[in-house]
Design a protein around this motif. Sequence first.
Motif, PDB file in Angstrom:
ATOM      1  N   ILE A 138      29.485  76.600 -12.297  1.00 21.69           N
ATOM      2  CA  ILE A 138      29.213  78.032 -12.380  1.00 21.69           C
ATOM      3  C   ILE A 138      29.928  78.805 -11.277  1.00 21.69           C
ATOM      4  CG2 ILE A 138      26.989  77.654 -13.524  1.00 21.69           C
ATOM      5  CD1 ILE A 138      25.616  78.447 -10.882  1.00 21.69           C
ATOM      6  N   SER A 139      30.335  78.121 -10.211  1.00 22.15           N
ATOM      7  CA  SER A 139      31.056  78.810  -9.134  1.00 22.15           C
ATOM      8  C   SER A 139      32.429  79.295  -9.595  1.00 22.15           C
ATOM      9  CB  SER A 139      31.210  77.888  -7.920  1.00 22.15           C
ATOM     10  OG  SER A 139      32.123  76.827  -8.195  1.00 22.15           O
ATOM     11  N   LYS A 140      32.936  78.737 -10.701  1.00 20.11           N
ATOM     12  CA  LYS A 140      34.243  79.122 -11.224  1.00 20.11           C
ATOM     13  C   LYS A 140      34.154  80.207 -12.290  1.00 20.11           C
ATOM     14  CE  LYS A 140      36.731  74.801 -10.398  1.00 20.11           C
ATOM     15  NZ  LYS A 140      37.894  75.403  -9.734  1.00 20.11           N
ATOM     16  N   SER A 141      32.932  80.633 -12.613  1.00 11.64           N
ATOM     17  CA  SER A 141      32.748  81.561 -13.730  1.00 11.64           C
ATOM     18  C   SER A 141      32.651  83.003 -13.243  1.00 11.64           C
ATOM     19  CB  SER A 141      31.485  81.195 -14.506  1.00 11.64           C
ATOM     20  OG  SER A 141      30.350  81.406 -13.691  1.00 11.64           O
ATOM     21  N   GLU A 142      32.843  83.906 -14.180  1.00 13.16           N
ATOM     22  CA  GLU A 142      32.577  85.320 -13.921  1.00 13.16           C
ATOM     23  C   GLU A 142      31.206  85.711 -14.451  1.00 13.16           C
ATOM     24  OE1 GLU A 142      34.538  89.753 -14.684  1.00 13.16           O
ATOM     25  OE2 GLU A 142      35.544  87.949 -15.434  1.00 13.16           O
ATOM     26  N   VAL A 143      30.799  85.064 -15.548  1.00 14.48           N
ATOM     27  CA  VAL A 143      29.516  85.358 -16.192  1.00 14.48           C
ATOM     28  C   VAL A 143      28.788  84.047 -16.466  1.00 14.48           C
ATOM     29  CG1 VAL A 143      28.362  86.425 -18.168  1.00 14.48           C
ATOM     30  CG2 VAL A 143      30.544  87.368 -17.346  1.00 14.48           C
ATOM     31  N   ILE A 144      27.486  84.001 -16.155  1.00 12.48           N
ATOM     32  CA  ILE A 144      26.663  82.856 -16.562  1.00 12.48           C
ATOM     33  C   ILE A 144      25.447  83.381 -17.309  1.00 12.48           C
ATOM     34  CG2 ILE A 144      27.421  81.313 -14.727  1.00 12.48           C
ATOM     35  CD1 ILE A 144      24.711  81.832 -13.323  1.00 12.48           C
ATOM     36  N   THR A 145      24.937  82.567 -18.245  1.00 10.51           N
ATOM     37  CA  THR A 145      23.806  82.996 -19.080  1.00 10.51           C
ATOM     38  C   THR A 145      22.729  81.910 -19.171  1.00 10.51           C
ATOM     39  OG1 THR A 145      24.922  82.202 -21.073  1.00 10.51           O
ATOM     40  CG2 THR A 145      25.256  84.520 -20.479  1.00 10.51           C
ATOM     41  N   PRO A 146      22.173  81.462 -18.049  1.00 15.97           N
ATOM     42  CA  PRO A 146      21.107  80.451 -18.141  1.00 15.97           C
ATOM     43  C   PRO A 146      19.841  81.050 -18.732  1.00 15.97           C
ATOM     44  CG  PRO A 146      21.233  81.310 -15.910  1.00 15.97           C
ATOM     45  CD  PRO A 146      22.394  81.909 -16.667  1.00 15.97           C
ATOM     46  N   ASN A 147      19.061  80.211 -19.433  1.00 17.56           N
ATOM     47  CA  ASN A 147      17.718  80.668 -19.773  1.00 17.56           C
ATOM     48  C   ASN A 147      16.836  80.478 -18.538  1.00 17.56           C
ATOM     49  OD1 ASN A 147      16.807  77.949 -19.720  1.00 17.56           O
ATOM     50  ND2 ASN A 147      17.164  77.691 -21.916  1.00 17.56           N
ATOM     51  N   PHE A 148      15.574  80.859 -18.650  1.00 14.38           N
ATOM     52  CA  PHE A 148      14.675  80.830 -17.491  1.00 14.38           C
ATOM     53  C   PHE A 148      14.555  79.414 -16.914  1.00 14.38           C
ATOM     54  CE2 PHE A 148      10.321  80.775 -15.645  1.00 14.38           C
ATOM     55  CZ  PHE A 148      10.483  81.770 -14.698  1.00 14.38           C
ATOM     56  N   THR A 149      14.435  78.417 -17.786  1.00 16.85           N
ATOM     57  CA  THR A 149      14.341  77.022 -17.343  1.00 16.85           C
ATOM     58  C   THR A 149      15.592  76.604 -16.585  1.00 16.85           C
ATOM     59  OG1 THR A 149      12.845  76.355 -19.121  1.00 16.85           O
ATOM     60  CG2 THR A 149      14.210  74.628 -18.145  1.00 16.85           C
ATOM     61  N   GLU A 150      16.748  76.913 -17.145  1.00 20.50           N
ATOM     62  CA  GLU A 150      18.025  76.521 -16.524  1.00 20.50           C
ATOM     63  C   GLU A 150      18.241  77.221 -15.196  1.00 20.50           C
ATOM     64  OE1 GLU A 150      19.838  75.690 -20.957  1.00 20.50           O
ATOM     65  OE2 GLU A 150      20.136  77.631 -19.980  1.00 20.50           O
ATOM     66  N   ALA A 151      17.793  78.464 -15.085  1.00 22.36           N
ATOM     67  CA  ALA A 151      17.886  79.171 -13.812  1.00 22.36           C
ATOM     68  C   ALA A 151      17.058  78.458 -12.745  1.00 22.36           C
ATOM     69  CB  ALA A 151      17.415  80.618 -13.973  1.00 22.36           C
ATOM     70  N   CYS A 152      15.859  77.990 -13.141  1.00 25.66           N
ATOM     71  CA  CYS A 152      15.014  77.237 -12.201  1.00 25.66           C
ATOM     72  C   CYS A 152      15.724  75.986 -11.708  1.00 25.66           C
ATOM     73  CB  CYS A 152      13.690  76.860 -12.865  1.00 25.66           C
ATOM     74  SG  CYS A 152      12.569  78.239 -13.193  1.00 25.66           S
ATOM     75  N   PHE A 153      16.330  75.225 -12.629  1.00 27.33           N
ATOM     76  CA  PHE A 153      17.020  73.993 -12.238  1.00 27.33           C
ATOM     77  C   PHE A 153      18.237  74.284 -11.364  1.00 27.33           C
ATOM     78  CE2 PHE A 153      14.609  71.940 -15.699  1.00 27.33           C
ATOM     79  CZ  PHE A 153      14.243  70.767 -15.058  1.00 27.33           C
ATOM     80  N   LEU A 154      18.998  75.315 -11.689  1.00 30.04           N
ATOM     81  CA  LEU A 154      20.183  75.654 -10.889  1.00 30.04           C
ATOM     82  C   LEU A 154      19.799  76.043  -9.464  1.00 30.04           C
ATOM     83  CD1 LEU A 154      22.247  77.726 -13.484  1.00 30.04           C
ATOM     84  CD2 LEU A 154      22.857  75.479 -12.559  1.00 30.04           C
ATOM     85  N   LEU A 155      18.666  76.700  -9.323  1.00 26.91           N
ATOM     86  CA  LEU A 155      18.227  77.161  -8.001  1.00 26.91           C
ATOM     87  C   LEU A 155      17.344  76.150  -7.278  1.00 26.91           C
ATOM     88  CD1 LEU A 155      17.361  80.826  -8.991  1.00 26.91           C
ATOM     89  CD2 LEU A 155      19.205  80.134  -7.450  1.00 26.91           C
ATOM     90  N   GLY A 156      16.958  75.064  -7.962  1.00 29.15           N
ATOM     91  CA  GLY A 156      16.043  74.100  -7.357  1.00 29.15           C
ATOM     92  C   GLY A 156      14.636  74.638  -7.230  1.00 29.15           C
ATOM     93  N   GLU A 157      14.284  75.589  -8.114  1.00 35.57           N
ATOM     94  CA  GLU A 157      12.949  76.182  -8.094  1.00 35.57           C
ATOM     95  C   GLU A 157      12.040  75.459  -9.089  1.00 35.57           C
ATOM     96  OE1 GLU A 157      11.741  78.593  -6.279  1.00 35.57           O
ATOM     97  OE2 GLU A 157      13.526  79.449  -5.335  1.00 35.57           O
ATOM     98  N   HIS A 158      10.747  75.421  -8.780  1.00 35.33           N
ATOM     99  CA  HIS A 158       9.786  74.844  -9.708  1.00 35.33           C
ATOM    100  C   HIS A 158       9.593  75.795 -10.887  1.00 35.33           C
ATOM    101  CE1 HIS A 158       8.716  71.478  -7.183  1.00 35.33           C
ATOM    102  NE2 HIS A 158       8.490  72.291  -6.163  1.00 35.33           N
ATOM    103  N   TYR A 159       9.552  75.231 -12.078  1.00 42.02           N
ATOM    104  CA  TYR A 159       9.315  76.046 -13.262  1.00 42.02           C
ATOM    105  C   TYR A 159       7.889  76.594 -13.217  1.00 42.02           C
ATOM    106  CZ  TYR A 159       8.763  77.330 -18.192  1.00 42.02           C
ATOM    107  OH  TYR A 159       8.535  78.016 -19.340  1.00 42.02           O
ATOM    108  N   ARG A 160       7.750  77.851 -13.568  1.00 40.39           N
ATOM    109  CA  ARG A 160       6.427  78.469 -13.602  1.00 40.39           C
ATOM    110  C   ARG A 160       6.323  79.372 -14.821  1.00 40.39           C
ATOM    111  NH1 ARG A 160       7.902  81.102  -7.915  1.00 40.39           N
ATOM    112  NH2 ARG A 160       9.180  79.227  -7.924  1.00 40.39           N
TER     113      ARG A 160
END
Length: 290
Positions: A138-160
Amino acid sequence: MKEKPIKRVAAIHDLSGFGKASLNVVIPILSSMKIHVCPVPTAILSTHTGGFENYTFLDLTDYMKEYINHWKTLDISFDAIYSGFLGSEKQIDIVSDFIDYFSKNNESLVVVDPVMGDDGVLYPTITADLVNQMRKLISKSEVITPNFTEACFLLGEHYREYVNLDILKKWLKALSKSGPKIVIITSVPEKDSTRTGVVAYNSYDDRYWKVTNRHIRALYPGTGDAFTSVIVGSLLNGDSLSIAIDKATQFVIMSLKASYGYNYPKREGILLEKVLDTLNMPTTLQSYEI
């Protein structure tokens, strides 16, 4: 001078023989938006993974290199590079090299849909190593479109089940700082469980956007692919980010409503063919807010 009559997209996704997901969604949507789609298959599956069992899965990692090397000899260019589901972590390097080679001088729109999971869990073929490698892609992209779950995994956040808007803004900006200028998070749960939303951040003008709609309680595979495909097509056709988000959201809602009235297995995906013609109708802005 060589003429390129219409915009051209390299679509790096998997191909399923049955079920509307990935390339089976990407190609018809972008073609309907008058854009030439050049597929780069990452894997071939007998069906997609959403709701089917005992499907066959052919990893095309080794073949992708040969496939792309031929393209490199053809002196072709792409207005956009759009990647989705990847068959293995080894494919991250292949896609990264593809972006470096075919988006020379950063002239191509690079969109990464980090397809990894949903409802708080990873898909069966996604490994922890692939999640780590996806953070590099994703560091090579201009646009990313993660869903809520994928955003949690990319950030290392617990899903809530729910996060407030202030936290979402921090997440959007944190993902943007990792590379992409535009971050769009889909399937964001609202405090009101009857509603769901899409939030976005555009670092070019430091603005946040939000679209909220009534939650349709029906799960169809491929809706994320449909959403991002409309985003890609809209941006290439000159729409603003806010219009692109609104158009993509309304298209997915229309697809869900067109499908929900029929009694067929939801795992087969949305009835895309019934709503494709709406993509070329005049834009009617309905729901985006700053």
